[in-house]
Write a protein that holds these residues in place. Structure first.
Motif, PDB file in Angstrom:
ATOM      1  N   THR A 149     -38.623  -2.624 -28.500  1.00 26.57           N
ATOM      2  CA  THR A 149     -39.547  -1.675 -27.880  1.00 26.57           C
ATOM      3  C   THR A 149     -39.195  -0.233 -28.203  1.00 26.57           C
ATOM      4  O   THR A 149     -40.071   0.600 -28.458  1.00 26.57           O
ATOM      5  CB  THR A 149     -39.550  -1.870 -26.354  1.00 26.57           C
ATOM      6  OG1 THR A 149     -39.828  -3.250 -26.066  1.00 26.57           O
ATOM      7  CG2 THR A 149     -40.608  -0.996 -25.690  1.00 26.57           C
ATOM      8  N   PHE A 150     -37.893   0.089 -28.198  1.00 26.06           N
ATOM      9  CA  PHE A 150     -37.462   1.471 -28.399  1.00 26.06           C
ATOM     10  C   PHE A 150     -36.434   1.609 -29.523  1.00 26.06           C
ATOM     11  O   PHE A 150     -35.685   2.583 -29.554  1.00 26.06           O
ATOM     12  CB  PHE A 150     -36.881   2.039 -27.096  1.00 26.06           C
ATOM     13  CG  PHE A 150     -37.894   2.176 -25.990  1.00 26.06           C
ATOM     14  CD1 PHE A 150     -38.800   3.217 -25.987  1.00 26.06           C
ATOM     15  CD2 PHE A 150     -37.947   1.247 -24.960  1.00 26.06           C
ATOM     16  CE1 PHE A 150     -39.741   3.346 -24.971  1.00 26.06           C
ATOM     17  CE2 PHE A 150     -38.875   1.364 -23.942  1.00 26.06           C
ATOM     18  CZ  PHE A 150     -39.773   2.412 -23.946  1.00 26.06           C
ATOM     19  N   ASN A 151     -36.405   0.627 -30.424  1.00 32.73           N
ATOM     20  CA  ASN A 151     -35.447   0.735 -31.523  1.00 32.73           C
ATOM     21  C   ASN A 151     -35.790   1.937 -32.413  1.00 32.73           C
ATOM     22  O   ASN A 151     -36.957   2.272 -32.606  1.00 32.73           O
ATOM     23  CB  ASN A 151     -35.436  -0.548 -32.366  1.00 32.73           C
ATOM     24  CG  ASN A 151     -36.728  -0.763 -33.110  1.00 32.73           C
ATOM     25  OD1 ASN A 151     -37.793  -0.817 -32.509  1.00 32.73           O
ATOM     26  ND2 ASN A 151     -36.653  -0.875 -34.415  1.00 32.73           N
ATOM     27  N   ASP A 152     -34.769   2.602 -32.897  1.00 33.07           N
ATOM     28  CA  ASP A 152     -34.942   3.742 -33.814  1.00 33.07           C
ATOM     29  C   ASP A 152     -35.701   4.901 -33.171  1.00 33.07           C
ATOM     30  O   ASP A 152     -36.356   5.685 -33.854  1.00 33.07           O
ATOM     31  CB  ASP A 152     -35.666   3.275 -35.086  1.00 33.07           C
ATOM     32  CG  ASP A 152     -35.548   4.279 -36.227  1.00 33.07           C
ATOM     33  OD1 ASP A 152     -34.442   4.814 -36.418  1.00 33.07           O
ATOM     34  OD2 ASP A 152     -36.555   4.542 -36.897  1.00 33.07           O
ATOM     35  N   THR A 153     -35.630   5.015 -31.847  1.00 33.04           N
ATOM     36  CA  THR A 153     -36.344   6.083 -31.139  1.00 33.04           C
ATOM     37  C   THR A 153     -35.375   7.190 -30.750  1.00 33.04           C
ATOM     38  O   THR A 153     -34.314   6.924 -30.186  1.00 33.04           O
ATOM     39  CB  THR A 153     -37.046   5.539 -29.883  1.00 33.04           C
ATOM     40  OG1 THR A 153     -37.967   4.519 -30.267  1.00 33.04           O
ATOM     41  CG2 THR A 153     -37.795   6.638 -29.161  1.00 33.04           C
ATOM     42  N   SER A 154     -35.756   8.430 -31.040  1.00 39.70           N
ATOM     43  CA  SER A 154     -34.922   9.588 -30.726  1.00 39.70           C
ATOM     44  C   SER A 154     -35.754  10.686 -30.085  1.00 39.70           C
ATOM     45  O   SER A 154     -36.980  10.714 -30.204  1.00 39.70           O
ATOM     46  CB  SER A 154     -34.269  10.146 -31.996  1.00 39.70           C
ATOM     47  OG  SER A 154     -33.286   9.275 -32.513  1.00 39.70           O
ATOM     48  N   VAL A 155     -35.052  11.585 -29.419  1.00 37.94           N
ATOM     49  CA  VAL A 155     -35.647  12.818 -28.913  1.00 37.94           C
ATOM     50  C   VAL A 155     -35.279  13.933 -29.892  1.00 37.94           C
ATOM     51  O   VAL A 155     -34.104  14.120 -30.208  1.00 37.94           O
ATOM     52  CB  VAL A 155     -35.115  13.154 -27.507  1.00 37.94           C
ATOM     53  CG1 VAL A 155     -35.781  14.427 -26.974  1.00 37.94           C
ATOM     54  CG2 VAL A 155     -35.346  11.988 -26.550  1.00 37.94           C
ATOM     55  N   HIS A 156     -36.286  14.640 -30.402  1.00 38.66           N
ATOM     56  CA  HIS A 156     -36.073  15.709 -31.390  1.00 38.66           C
ATOM     57  C   HIS A 156     -36.555  17.042 -30.836  1.00 38.66           C
ATOM     58  O   HIS A 156     -37.581  17.102 -30.170  1.00 38.66           O
ATOM     59  CB  HIS A 156     -36.874  15.443 -32.681  1.00 38.66           C
ATOM     60  CG  HIS A 156     -36.707  14.075 -33.258  1.00 38.66           C
ATOM     61  ND1 HIS A 156     -37.367  12.970 -32.755  1.00 38.66           N
ATOM     62  CD2 HIS A 156     -35.976  13.636 -34.311  1.00 38.66           C
ATOM     63  CE1 HIS A 156     -37.039  11.902 -33.473  1.00 38.66           C
ATOM     64  NE2 HIS A 156     -36.201  12.276 -34.416  1.00 38.66           N
ATOM     65  N   TRP A 157     -35.806  18.091 -31.142  1.00 33.01           N
ATOM     66  CA  TRP A 157     -36.283  19.448 -30.859  1.00 33.01           C
ATOM     67  C   TRP A 157     -35.757  20.388 -31.933  1.00 33.01           C
ATOM     68  O   TRP A 157     -34.888  20.023 -32.743  1.00 33.01           O
ATOM     69  CB  TRP A 157     -35.911  19.892 -29.452  1.00 33.01           C
ATOM     70  CG  TRP A 157     -34.467  20.129 -29.177  1.00 33.01           C
ATOM     71  CD1 TRP A 157     -33.807  21.316 -29.091  1.00 33.01           C
ATOM     72  CD2 TRP A 157     -33.457  19.127 -28.886  1.00 33.01           C
ATOM     73  NE1 TRP A 157     -32.484  21.144 -28.782  1.00 33.01           N
ATOM     74  CE2 TRP A 157     -32.242  19.801 -28.658  1.00 33.01           C
ATOM     75  CE3 TRP A 157     -33.473  17.721 -28.816  1.00 33.01           C
ATOM     76  CZ2 TRP A 157     -31.049  19.146 -28.352  1.00 33.01           C
ATOM     77  CZ3 TRP A 157     -32.289  17.062 -28.524  1.00 33.01           C
ATOM     78  CH2 TRP A 157     -31.100  17.770 -28.295  1.00 33.01           C
ATOM     79  N   PHE A 158     -36.318  21.595 -31.966  1.00 34.03           N
ATOM     80  CA  PHE A 158     -36.110  22.493 -33.098  1.00 34.03           C
ATOM     81  C   PHE A 158     -35.698  23.875 -32.591  1.00 34.03           C
ATOM     82  O   PHE A 158     -36.557  24.741 -32.369  1.00 34.03           O
ATOM     83  CB  PHE A 158     -37.394  22.572 -33.935  1.00 34.03           C
ATOM     84  CG  PHE A 158     -37.991  21.212 -34.225  1.00 34.03           C
ATOM     85  CD1 PHE A 158     -37.544  20.459 -35.294  1.00 34.03           C
ATOM     86  CD2 PHE A 158     -38.977  20.680 -33.393  1.00 34.03           C
ATOM     87  CE1 PHE A 158     -38.075  19.209 -35.550  1.00 34.03           C
ATOM     88  CE2 PHE A 158     -39.514  19.424 -33.637  1.00 34.03           C
ATOM     89  CZ  PHE A 158     -39.056  18.685 -34.717  1.00 34.03           C
ATOM     90  N   PRO A 159     -34.397  24.082 -32.370  1.00 32.69           N
ATOM     91  CA  PRO A 159     -33.932  25.372 -31.840  1.00 32.69           C
ATOM     92  C   PRO A 159     -34.337  26.529 -32.753  1.00 32.69           C
ATOM     93  O   PRO A 159     -34.197  26.455 -33.976  1.00 32.69           O
ATOM     94  CB  PRO A 159     -32.402  25.210 -31.794  1.00 32.69           C
ATOM     95  CG  PRO A 159     -32.183  23.726 -31.749  1.00 32.69           C
ATOM     96  CD  PRO A 159     -33.290  23.137 -32.567  1.00 32.69           C
ATOM     97  N   LEU A 160     -34.836  27.595 -32.155  1.00 33.85           N
ATOM     98  CA  LEU A 160     -35.332  28.728 -32.928  1.00 33.85           C
ATOM     99  C   LEU A 160     -34.252  29.293 -33.848  1.00 33.85           C
ATOM    100  O   LEU A 160     -34.535  29.636 -35.007  1.00 33.85           O
ATOM    101  CB  LEU A 160     -35.849  29.818 -31.980  1.00 33.85           C
ATOM    102  CG  LEU A 160     -36.491  31.037 -32.642  1.00 33.85           C
ATOM    103  CD1 LEU A 160     -37.678  30.635 -33.508  1.00 33.85           C
ATOM    104  CD2 LEU A 160     -36.926  32.044 -31.569  1.00 33.85           C
ATOM    105  N   GLN A 161     -33.020  29.379 -33.372  1.00 25.13           N
ATOM    106  CA  GLN A 161     -31.953  29.938 -34.194  1.00 25.13           C
ATOM    107  C   GLN A 161     -31.709  29.090 -35.439  1.00 25.13           C
ATOM    108  O   GLN A 161     -31.515  29.618 -36.535  1.00 25.13           O
ATOM    109  CB  GLN A 161     -30.655  30.073 -33.377  1.00 25.13           C
ATOM    110  CG  GLN A 161     -29.536  30.804 -34.111  1.00 25.13           C
ATOM    111  CD  GLN A 161     -29.962  32.181 -34.592  1.00 25.13           C
ATOM    112  OE1 GLN A 161     -30.607  32.937 -33.868  1.00 25.13           O
ATOM    113  NE2 GLN A 161     -29.640  32.497 -35.851  1.00 25.13           N
ATOM    114  N   LYS A 162     -31.736  27.773 -35.298  1.00 22.70           N
ATOM    115  CA  LYS A 162     -31.544  26.899 -36.455  1.00 22.70           C
ATOM    116  C   LYS A 162     -32.692  27.046 -37.448  1.00 22.70           C
ATOM    117  O   LYS A 162     -32.482  27.021 -38.669  1.00 22.70           O
ATOM    118  CB  LYS A 162     -31.417  25.436 -36.012  1.00 22.70           C
ATOM    119  CG  LYS A 162     -30.147  25.118 -35.253  1.00 22.70           C
ATOM    120  CD  LYS A 162     -29.956  23.625 -35.071  1.00 22.70           C
ATOM    121  CE  LYS A 162     -29.546  22.961 -36.383  1.00 22.70           C
ATOM    122  NZ  LYS A 162     -29.075  21.564 -36.187  1.00 22.70           N
TER     123      LYS A 162
END
Length: 271
Positions: free
Chosen positions: A219-232
């Motif tokens: 059901t949740f294999n290979d699932t991640s939480v992604h975000w994109f920090p402005l500094q990066k």
């Protein structure tokens, strides 16, 4: 034998009963779907999976991401008849509660939704997107959570393209297929050729994987939480932001807008 309402031929009686069952299922359908959804929610809570996942879903808030003001969900699938899809929907509803996003600020779309499923989503307070956006949803300056479990790579790529600027990307959180996993599984030349926006944003991405749980491996294999920090994002080469060409695909797992995907009825499930 006499049937209720008078005598009926045996064959006619069987047809009558069959029609009666179908009508009964249709009448109770919405209630049955919501009841199974509550059971899925209880499963997530009692199994400990939701508690184990809470840290991952809150990780962006501990970094630089704004709390989401709204949510967009793609690709839930047939949750009335698919247990995995039902658990993914239950997880979404828990996620909205955890992050304080009202249901009416969550928009959903899947071309496979039946009319019954669309009605159940509306009853839950969610909003149905009227058209197939092919993932090209602009955040319009609002911090937005995108919930896209097990969607195709082209959908993620389109979403990034539509919001291709440090300011917009820094306001996004994506719960979906691991970008690191995509990078590991694809040849570099394929990733850069077909999914160039995923390839270009990798070094500007923070990612936390959802925990593995024996009950939800599929059901949740290979699932991640992604975000994109402005500094990066600002540390990426300026050339990264120069190319804003809309993606095109020769071979990919995406339902086009012109393929009848705008429908929410039974025909959409066959598209």
């Amino acid at each position: 034998m006499a049937a209720e309402g008078g005598w009926r031929p045996a064959g006619g009686r069987r047809r009558r009963r069959r029609r009666g069952r179908e009508e009964e299922e249709e009448e109770e359908g919405g209630g049955a779907v919501l009841r199974r959804l509550r059971e899925a929610r209880n499963d997530l809570l009692s199994s400990g999976f939701w508690a184990a996942s809470a840290g991952a879903v809150r990780a962006p808030l501990g970094g630089t991401a704004e709390p989401p003001a709204r949510c967009v969900c793609y690709g839930l699938g047939r949750f009335s008849c698919c247990p995995a899809a039902r658990h993914q929907l239950a997880f979404l509803l828990l996620l909205l509660e955890e992050l304080g996003v009202p249901p009416e600020r969550c928009s959903v779309f899947d071309p496979a939704f039946s009319a019954q499923e669309a009605a159940a989503l509306v009853e839950l307070g969610l909003r149905l997107l009227p058209d197939n956006e092919e993932g090209k949803h602009g955040i319009e300056g609002l911090a937005t959570l995108f919930y896209m479990v097990h969607c195709g790579k082209a959908l993620y790529n389109n979403l990034l393209w539509r919001n291709w600027s440090p300011g917009a990307l820094s306001k996004m959180v994506i719960v979906g297929n691991s970008f690191k996993g995509i990078e590991e599984r694809l040849l570099s030349r394929i990733l850069e050729r077909d999914y160039s926006y995923i390839a270009k944003v990798l070094k500007g991405t923070e990612e936390v994987v959802l925990p593995a749980h024996p009950q939800y491996l599929d059901t949740f294999n290979d699932t991640s939480v992604h975000w994109f920090p402005l500094q990066k994002l600002k540390e990426l080469s300026p050339e990264v932001w120069d190319c804003v060409e809309e993606p095109t695909y020769q071979e990919c797992e995406i339902i086009r807008k012109g393929d009848g995907a705008e429908q929410h009825g039974p025909a959409a499930a066959e598209s």
